[in-house]
Write a protein that holds these residues in place. Sequence first.
Motif: not given
Length: 293
Positions: A246-264
């Motif tokens: 999840x962290x790798x995916x969010x980091x590779x796409x430079x996400x911000x507000x999407x991070x907590x959504x993915x982690x939940x």
Amino acid sequence: MTTVPAADAHPAPPEYPERPGSAPAESLIPPWPGWTAPAALFAGFAATLLVGLIIAAVAAPFGASVTDPPPSVSVLSAIAQDACLIAAALLFARMVAPPRPAQFGICAAPLKRSVLYVVGGYLAFLVFSFLWLLVIGQSDVKDSIADKLGAKNGTVALIAVTFVVTVCAPLAEEFFFRGYFFGALRKNGFWFAALFTGLAFGIVHVFGSPIAFIVPLALLGTALCFIREKTGSLYPGIALHCINNSVAMCSSEHWSWQVPLVLVFAPAAIVVLIWLGLRLWPDAPMDARAPST
């Protein structure tokens, strides 16, 4: 005349060693032959290749390119790979006896210990990965997962890729590598099984990740075996794998507000899929359905 055993006689050792927490003893050393570990891996990827060819053949009349497939084909192929790994593990396990969830580590885990191992294991992996990339001069290497699956542009495609990376991959890879592969080799000793499993885990990512990441991934694969050993359950490893992806995916796409959504939502989706899988698994015991404290 009946012989009375001596008071200090020791009972015969159990077939399986005592497992941590409440995990069944069979959850670590199932009766699967060691040779079936690489055989199941080969069978899983052979089936993946076959299913991938079928998907490409079906999509070709609709204009899908074989050399540059659209996101739908790439995502379906990735899901097919995960399904084939799970199917291979179940098939080879069934050659010995009808498999039970606990044999794959689908059983209750000690909660506090599991949290410590997940947090500690993930931090250790991050530190090692940073130092390794720094030493080999690849600290600036980038890995865009969405680009590889052809889903850089398009919300629906990105959601599908995120689901595959953060939900399907942790479930399937942990079920196969730490559930079956490690379990089949475990009777030969922990370090042999863990190192061989970690090496296999790193090698299979050579086509999907930059070559610089292979050593850290092999270490992660070994560490996940250690967590499986210490908790007697697959659940902590799935959680760590999900967090990392999840962290790798969010980091590779430079996400911000999407991070907590993915982690939940990624862990929630995994919980639902495990629950559904146990509902469909014949005679799945209740101790596989919830963690222990």
